[in-house]
Design a protein around this motif. Structure first.
Motif, mmCIF file in Angstrom:
data_model
loop_
_atom_site.group_PDB
_atom_site.id
_atom_site.type_symbol
_atom_site.label_atom_id
_atom_site.label_comp_id
_atom_site.label_asym_id
_atom_site.label_seq_id
_atom_site.Cartn_x
_atom_site.Cartn_y
_atom_site.Cartn_z
ATOM 1 N N VAL A 1 -5.144 5.852 -12.265
ATOM 2 C CA VAL A 1 -4.417 5.894 -10.994
ATOM 3 C C VAL A 1 -5.081 6.885 -10.026
ATOM 4 C CG1 VAL A 1 -2.222 6.511 -9.914
ATOM 5 C CG2 VAL A 1 -2.251 5.113 -11.980
ATOM 6 N N GLN A 2 -5.644 7.968 -10.540
ATOM 7 C CA GLN A 2 -6.355 8.895 -9.673
ATOM 8 C C GLN A 2 -7.622 8.268 -9.109
ATOM 9 O OE1 GLN A 2 -6.993 12.487 -11.941
ATOM 10 N NE2 GLN A 2 -5.018 13.359 -11.330
ATOM 11 N N LEU A 3 -8.310 7.465 -9.915
ATOM 12 C CA LEU A 3 -9.527 6.809 -9.445
ATOM 13 C C LEU A 3 -9.211 5.695 -8.461
ATOM 14 C CD1 LEU A 3 -11.541 6.562 -12.789
ATOM 15 C CD2 LEU A 3 -12.094 7.989 -10.814
ATOM 16 N N PHE A 4 -8.121 4.969 -8.696
ATOM 17 C CA PHE A 4 -7.700 3.869 -7.823
ATOM 18 C C PHE A 4 -6.313 4.223 -7.270
ATOM 19 C CE2 PHE A 4 -10.397 2.161 -11.178
ATOM 20 C CZ PHE A 4 -11.319 1.382 -10.486
ATOM 21 N N PRO A 5 -6.226 5.125 -6.301
ATOM 22 C CA PRO A 5 -4.917 5.683 -5.902
ATOM 23 C C PRO A 5 -3.953 4.661 -5.329
ATOM 24 C CG PRO A 5 -6.672 6.392 -4.398
ATOM 25 C CD PRO A 5 -7.340 5.743 -5.559
ATOM 26 N N TRP A 6 -4.436 3.523 -4.843
ATOM 27 C CA TRP A 6 -3.519 2.534 -4.295
ATOM 28 C C TRP A 6 -2.682 1.850 -5.369
ATOM 29 C CZ3 TRP A 6 -8.850 2.155 -4.274
ATOM 30 C CH2 TRP A 6 -9.420 1.172 -5.084
ATOM 31 N N LEU A 7 -3.013 2.069 -6.646
ATOM 32 C CA LEU A 7 -2.212 1.483 -7.717
ATOM 33 C C LEU A 7 -0.796 2.052 -7.743
ATOM 34 C CD1 LEU A 7 -4.862 1.399 -10.584
ATOM 35 C CD2 LEU A 7 -3.910 -0.565 -9.366
ATOM 36 N N ARG B 1 3.482 -2.137 -3.359
ATOM 37 C CA ARG B 1 2.024 -2.207 -3.481
ATOM 38 C C ARG B 1 1.459 -3.241 -2.523
ATOM 39 N NH1 ARG B 1 -1.486 -2.551 -8.229
ATOM 40 N NH2 ARG B 1 -2.720 -3.507 -6.606
ATOM 41 N N LEU B 2 2.097 -4.379 -2.431
ATOM 42 C CA LEU B 2 1.632 -5.416 -1.507
ATOM 43 C C LEU B 2 1.700 -4.941 -0.063
ATOM 44 C CD1 LEU B 2 3.261 -8.657 -2.986
ATOM 45 C CD2 LEU B 2 0.953 -7.789 -3.364
ATOM 46 N N ALA B 3 2.721 -4.120 0.251
ATOM 47 C CA ALA B 3 2.917 -3.647 1.622
ATOM 48 C C ALA B 3 2.121 -2.389 1.935
ATOM 49 C CB ALA B 3 4.400 -3.386 1.877
ATOM 50 N N GLY B 4 1.519 -1.752 0.926
ATOM 51 C CA GLY B 4 0.750 -0.540 1.141
ATOM 52 C C GLY B 4 1.517 0.736 0.920
ATOM 53 N N SER B 5 2.857 0.688 0.942
ATOM 54 C CA SER B 5 3.691 1.865 0.717
ATOM 55 C C SER B 5 5.146 1.412 0.661
ATOM 56 C CB SER B 5 3.521 2.906 1.833
ATOM 57 O OG SER B 5 4.031 2.405 3.053
ATOM 58 N N TYR B 6 6.015 2.308 0.204
ATOM 59 C CA TYR B 6 7.444 1.993 0.244
ATOM 60 C C TYR B 6 7.914 1.859 1.694
ATOM 61 C CZ TYR B 6 8.235 2.714 -4.766
ATOM 62 O OH TYR B 6 8.234 2.589 -6.136
ATOM 63 N N GLY C 1 2.111 0.100 -21.754
ATOM 64 C CA GLY C 1 3.282 0.609 -21.043
ATOM 65 C C GLY C 1 3.355 0.208 -19.588
ATOM 66 N N THR C 2 2.274 -0.316 -19.024
ATOM 67 C CA THR C 2 2.319 -0.812 -17.653
ATOM 68 C C THR C 2 3.021 -2.164 -17.631
ATOM 69 O OG1 THR C 2 0.175 -1.934 -17.822
ATOM 70 C CG2 THR C 2 0.179 0.388 -17.099
ATOM 71 N N VAL C 3 3.308 -2.632 -16.418
ATOM 72 C CA VAL C 3 3.879 -3.972 -16.259
ATOM 73 C C VAL C 3 3.075 -4.711 -15.207
ATOM 74 C CG1 VAL C 3 6.201 -3.254 -16.934
ATOM 75 C CG2 VAL C 3 5.567 -3.230 -14.525
ATOM 76 N N THR C 4 3.014 -6.012 -15.339
ATOM 77 C CA THR C 4 2.344 -6.856 -14.355
ATOM 78 C C THR C 4 3.369 -7.801 -13.752
ATOM 79 O OG1 THR C 4 0.232 -6.751 -15.519
ATOM 80 C CG2 THR C 4 0.530 -8.556 -13.957
ATOM 81 N N VAL C 5 3.553 -7.704 -12.438
ATOM 82 C CA VAL C 5 4.505 -8.534 -11.706
ATOM 83 C C VAL C 5 3.722 -9.603 -10.949
ATOM 84 C CG1 VAL C 5 6.311 -8.585 -9.955
ATOM 85 C CG2 VAL C 5 6.117 -6.610 -11.482
ATOM 86 N N THR C 6 4.099 -10.842 -11.117
ATOM 87 C CA THR C 6 3.439 -11.948 -10.435
ATOM 88 C C THR C 6 4.315 -12.440 -9.293
ATOM 89 O OG1 THR C 6 2.275 -12.631 -12.441
ATOM 90 C CG2 THR C 6 2.482 -14.265 -10.686
ATOM 91 N N PHE C 7 3.715 -12.566 -8.110
ATOM 92 C CA PHE C 7 4.392 -13.106 -6.937
ATOM 93 C C PHE C 7 3.834 -14.514 -6.698
ATOM 94 C CE2 PHE C 7 4.724 -8.534 -6.486
ATOM 95 C CZ PHE C 7 6.046 -8.363 -6.102
ATOM 96 N N PRO C 8 4.571 -15.544 -7.083
ATOM 97 C CA PRO C 8 4.041 -16.907 -6.943
ATOM 98 C C PRO C 8 3.721 -17.290 -5.501
ATOM 99 C CG PRO C 8 5.961 -16.870 -8.397
ATOM 100 C CD PRO C 8 5.879 -15.523 -7.755
ATOM 101 N N GLY C 9 4.431 -16.705 -4.542
ATOM 102 C CA GLY C 9 4.229 -17.073 -3.140
ATOM 103 C C GLY C 9 3.210 -16.239 -2.411
ATOM 104 N N GLY C 10 2.486 -15.351 -3.106
ATOM 105 C CA GLY C 10 1.449 -14.553 -2.454
ATOM 106 C C GLY C 10 2.022 -13.480 -1.562
ATOM 107 N N ALA C 11 1.212 -13.066 -0.570
ATOM 108 C CA ALA C 11 1.622 -12.011 0.365
ATOM 109 C C ALA C 11 0.841 -12.179 1.651
ATOM 110 C CB ALA C 11 1.375 -10.625 -0.222
ATOM 111 N N GLY C 12 1.551 -12.206 2.767
ATOM 112 C CA GLY C 12 0.880 -12.341 4.055
ATOM 113 C C GLY C 12 0.065 -13.621 4.113
#
Length: 578
Positions: free
Chosen positions: A315-321, A460-465, A401-412
């Motif tokens: 997460v430190q190497l890829f902070p957007w995670l 994550r899709l939006a860049g921030s909360y 321990g991580t989770v992967t969430v799938t958005f079938p409709g994509g983003a933007g």
């Protein structure tokens, strides 16, 4: 020297303008060679002459770094010094000749060589891809023109400060190198046996370039060796296409060895890869734009399969995670910092080990926090009522321990499905230890994370909360289900119509007007889910995402006729079930 008090406003403004120009030139010069470096590899050409050219490009890059640093230093001096410009700052020893000498010294110190008299080993043949090599020549000419423009932007002041070192080298040599490439391409097309080249002349035997086949990794050690070679040591040598190839290698890793492979990449290889992925958007062109999703997915793949002990490092190497809270939520401090005991600020709380599901998804699990994403949570409530299995299918728990969430409709504009991998760390207030987002407990107070994790993946899709503040339930429905949702005026749908859509297994939500116009009891500018309807009495059962008591805006039966004046839009969508 003119007294400080005598410096006029015009001169001060000019000084600020020069400082800004120097900073812009410094930033642009560091990106000047990125398109060139992306093609300067064995996939484009391979020969002793290529190694000389590669050495010269390396010398240009080192000189550009030095020049950019000096440009920034001069800009800082202009901002901090009120006195007028020092006299005599013009074409001095740090001009074209001085830059060439300095860069040559840097290149020699780095072992780059590459001068006209440098000796090279004789190779049996020259291998290249004509189309890629022609594109490399074009990019060299573009770099030459851009270097000339940037050298003009920094002006005499920047030149005197040494800011033009690399720019002058690129301006003087990139076009020459491009012309030499063109001559060799022409010689190859005409089946000639020899052609003059950069840094000397020699005979060449042209054969089609055949990239070596990459052996399929069967064990972790061989996979690590293959990836370390592909990643290299310089992030600027990893273009978008090269990163896409690495993404494919990572995706092909066998489940039994993936964790060991990521451990083997720990340290410099992962640092180089993370830097290259962060730079990738700046390297895109029309030919590589469609590769960006695959490149960005590298971080998700690594986070999904990495050992649990490496998650913090990843997460430190890829902070957007880990999406940041964003503006309006207070100062942000990473977990483990000294700010954890501060009276203000936000920290990450690790919920690893807590269950994602307790008794399955239910509407009562959804409790909105401070984040203004009621539209998303209302959509989740509606989907839970219509098809709770969909949310379980689209959230996968990984062994680390991580989770992967799938958005079938994509983003933007990005079509789905999009898979987003996140940790179970959630932002909370340092003093109260309350999450800023959806609650990590169910209505009984037991840990149950699925709502908070869906919200984090959406952030994550939006860049921030903060990027999720305000939205449309219909858009959230599409992203969560992959099915387009309808928007209808409240006057165009009756209780019987709502009942029919609910009976068909559809999701029904509503969004209210910004200002209340009646006595409906609905909150202005808010979103609700409709869970049931009763046509004989004209009532609907509405549920607010807010985390309140059972008697305050939890599921409440209301007259549809009294609600309609305050309803802006009704959203109706299928879940794709059946």
């Amino acid at each position: 020297m003119t007294n400080v008090a005598a410096v006029g406003e015009g001169e001060s403004a000019s000084r600020r303008g020069l400082a800004a120009a120097l900073r812009r030139a410094a930033a642009e010069s560091l990106l000047l060679l990125v398109p060139v470096i992306a093609l300067d590899n064995d996939s484009t050409w391979r020969s002793p002459w290529q190694r000389r050219c590669h050495a010269r490009i390396g010398a240009w890059w080192l000189a550009l770094v030095i020049g950019a640093r000096r440009a920034r230093e001069r800009a800082d001096a202009l901002d901090s010094r009120p006195e007028p410009f020092p006299a005599g700052m013009g074409e001095q020893a740090s001009g074209v000749a001085g830059a060439g000498v300095a860069a040559a010294g840097v290149a020699a110190a780095a072992g780059l060589g590459g001068g006209p008299g440098a000796a090279v080993a004789v190779d049996d043949a020259v291998c290249f891809e004509p189309e890629r090599l022609a594109e490399l020549a074009r990019r060299l000419r573009v770099a030459e023109r851009q270097a000339a423009r940037l050298a003009g932007d920094v002006g005499p002041l920047g030149r005197a400060a040494g800011a033009c070192q690399g720019l002058d080298l690129v301006r003087a040599e990139a076009g020459v190198m491009a012309a030499a490439i063109d001559r060799r391409l022409a010689a190859s097309a005409a089946a000639e046996a020899s052609s003059p080249g950069w840094g000397g002349a020699g005979s060449i035997l042209v054969r089609p370039h055949a990239p070596p086949a990459r052996p399929r990794a069967e064990k972790a050690s061989s996979a690590v060796a293959e990836l370390v070679t592909a990643i290299g040591t310089n992030p600027l040598e990893l273009g978008v296409r090269e990163l896409r190839a690495i993404a494919e290698q990572l995706a092909r890793l066998e489940a039994g060895v993936a964790s060991q492979v990521i451990s083997g990449l720990r340290g410099r290889p992962l640092q180089v890869l993370a830097t290259a992925v962060a730079l990738a958007p700046a390297r895109l062109d029309l030919g590589t734009l469609n590769l960006l999703p695959a490149v960005v997915s590298i971080a998700d793949v690594i986070l999904r399969v990495a050992p649990s002990s490496m998650l913090g490092e990843i997460v430190q190497l890829f902070p957007w995670l880990d999406p940041p809270p964003g503006a309006g939520y207070g100062p942000w401090h990473r977990a483990g910092s000294s700010a954890r005991s501060a009276a203000a600020g936000l920290v990450l709380h690790d919920h690893t080990g807590e269950p994602v599901w307790v008794r399955g998804a239910t509407p009562s699990d959804v409790r909105q926090g401070r984040v203004g994403d009621c539209y998303l949570l209302a959509a989740l409530i509606g989907i839970v009522r219509a098809d709770p299995g969909l949310l379980r299918r689209n959230l996968r728990e990984n062994p680390n321990g991580t989770v992967t969430v799938t958005f079938p409709g994509g983003a933007g504009s990005t079509p789905g499905p999009i898979a987003v991998t996140i940790t179970r760390s959630l932002p909370e207030e340092a003093e109260t230890q309350r999450e800023i987002g959806a609650g990590a407990e169910n209505a009984d107070g037991d840990p149950e994370l699925w709502v908070a994790l869906y919200e984090k993946a959406y952030a994550r899709l939006a860049g921030s909360y903060a990027g999720t503040d305000g939205g449309d339930p219909a858009v959230a429905m599409r992203q969560l289900t992959g099915v387009e949702a309808d928007r209808v005026d409240p006057d165009q749908i009756s209780v019987e119509g709502i009942s029919a859509r609910l009976a068909a297994g559809d999701v029904v939500t509503l969004s209210t007007r910004a200002r209340a116009t009646g006595s409906s009891g609905l909150v202005p500018g808010h979103a609700y889910a409709i869970l049931a309807s009763d046509p004989p009495t004209g009532r609907v059962l509405v549920r607010s995402p807010w985390d309140q008591t059972a008697s305050d805006d939890r599921p409440v039966w209301r007259q549809w006729a009294s609600l309609r004046p305050d309803v802006r839009t009704v959203q109706l969508g299928a879940t794709g079930r059946g």
